[in-house]
Write an enzyme that holds these catalytic residues in place. Structure first.
Site, PDB file in Angstrom:
ATOM      1  N   ASP A  14       8.276  74.430  22.335  1.00 49.67           N
ATOM      2  CA  ASP A  14       8.986  72.951  22.487  1.00 49.67           C
ATOM      3  C   ASP A  14      10.556  73.218  21.816  1.00 49.67           C
ATOM      4  OD1 ASP A  14      10.031  70.294  22.649  1.00 49.67           O
ATOM      5  OD2 ASP A  14       8.449  69.438  21.092  1.00 49.67           O
ATOM      6  N   ASP A 108      12.556  71.215  28.276  1.00 45.81           N
ATOM      7  CA  ASP A 108      12.556  71.804  27.167  1.00 45.81           C
ATOM      8  C   ASP A 108      11.211  71.888  26.428  1.00 45.81           C
ATOM      9  OD1 ASP A 108      11.869  69.012  26.880  1.00 45.81           O
ATOM     10  OD2 ASP A 108      13.043  68.690  25.108  1.00 45.81           O
ATOM     11  N   GLU A 109      10.226  71.986  27.426  1.00 45.23           N
ATOM     12  CA  GLU A 109       9.083  72.340  26.630  1.00 45.23           C
ATOM     13  C   GLU A 109       8.021  72.896  27.693  1.00 45.23           C
ATOM     14  OE1 GLU A 109       6.272  69.086  25.014  1.00 45.23           O
ATOM     15  OE2 GLU A 109       7.508  67.827  26.088  1.00 45.23           O
TER      16      GLU A 109
END
Length: 360
Positions: A14, A108-109
């Site tokens: 993350d 983003d993860e």
């Protein structure tokens, strides 16, 4: 761990305050300052906040007005999604140097299954450390990681030592970890469910674990079975490298509230154009059209219609949206409109993968 729950080596990566961190990286004058991506002191919703802003209670999904109230020195920055996607592509390229089993959750993860990996490294913890270091050196951003035997525990663990940290929950630690976990930190348990669990005397995992399957299904329906299993460390969901798109959407927040359906139709035409481009780019169509309406008092309403055939054409989408718009009168002026298409043609059959247990 239950025998029905195979031990995998899962990493959840993350990125730390991703959008805001990209803005601070690209614009050094923003570093160390409270930054909100999206929104403004008058309109809009915050998409992301830097850690400096989070200290003041600024979070994603709150209004720009509230962000300004919480943090008078907040700096609003317009989002640059093309730039975020460019950075995300670089990060995911690093992921795939370690494993092909990468499941993106957003820009983003992502989950990585490193049970068997391209580096031949048996330690998922060391791999996570190496990946985070490479992201920092090659991209310039920090990331946090959670490492465990399944996606559920890894997801929770990645939040423990943020920012720029990681936490490993080994197989023999999973049950204790979950029993001691506050129920509000269980992934998938939102504010409403948390309050309901509190009312039922469930505050931590150990109290959740004490409840029978019948009890949980009675109070939480199908989700009860999910809670019953995950608190026992059972979560068999595999890392899916080709994650199925379940919905495609487009929306717009207006500078001035709209009170006339005529003006709304004009805006919905633009939104339908954007949605059509996204659908055609990925060769996606769907059957269920949903109109999202957010009013000036921030209350939200959705109206949906399922068609007997797949569509991707803006004309057909708009025709359905107009029907939904005129379905009932507006209860207030409107600050946001959105259109989404669900029930897509992206459903595919998944091969069943049997994972053997390995030492962690």
């Amino acid at each position: 761990m239950s025998e029905s729950s195979p031990n995998r080596k899962i990493i959840h990566i993350d990125m730390d305050a991703f959008y805001a961190s990209v803005e601070q990286m690209d614009n050094p004058s923003l570093r160390g300052k409270p930054v909100a991506v999206g929104g403004s002191e008058n309109r809009g919703v915050v998409a992301a906040a830097s850690y400096e802003a989070r200290k003041f209670g600024v979070r994603s999904a709150i209004s720009g007005v509230m962000a300004k109230k919480n943090c008078p020195d907040i700096i609003f920055v317009s989002p640059r999604f093309d730039r975020y996607k460019e950075i995300s592509t670089k990060i995911h390229k690093i992921f795939r140097e370690y494993t092909d089993l990468v499941e993106p959750l957003s820009l983003d993860e992502a989950y990585l299954d490193v049970t068997q990996n391209k580096k031949g490294n048996p330690s998922a913890s060391l791999l996570a450390e190496e990946i985070r270091l490479r992201i920092f050196k090659e991209v310039g951003l920090t990331a946090s990681a959670g490492i465990s035997v399944n996606k559920f525990v890894a997801k929770i663990a990645s939040d423990y030592n943020k920012p720029n940290g990681q936490k490993t929950v080994n197989p023999e630690e999973v049950i204790t970890f979950l029993e001691e976990l506050p129920i509000r930190k269980f992934y998938g348990v939102g504010k409403v469910t948390t309050e309901k669990m509190y009312q039922l005397g469930i505050f931590t995992g150990v109290e959740l674990k004490s409840k029978s399957l019948e009890f949980l299904e009675k109070h939480f329906g199908k989700a009860g079975g999910f809670y019953y299993n995950v608190v026992r460390g059972i979560h068999n969901s595999e890392v899916k490298s080709d994650r199925i798109t379940k919905s495609v959407a487009a929306e717009h927040t207006f500078d001035i509230n709209l009170s006339s359906e005529i003006f709304m139709i004009e805006q919905l035409e633009n939104i339908a154009n954007t949605l059509e481009r996204r659908l055609k780019k990925h060769n996606i169509s769907g059957k269920t059209v949903t109109l999202k309406i957010k009013y000036s008092d921030f209350t939200q309403q959705t109206r949906s219609k399922t068609l007997p055939y797949f569509i991707a054409d803006k004309g057909l989408i708009l025709e359905t949206v107009k029907e939904l718009l005129y379905q009932e009168r507006m209860k207030n002026s409107v600050r946001l409109l959105g259109i989404s298409l669900n029930n897509l043609n992206t459903e595919v059959k998944k091969a069943v993968v049997v994972q053997l247990k390995f030492s962690f």
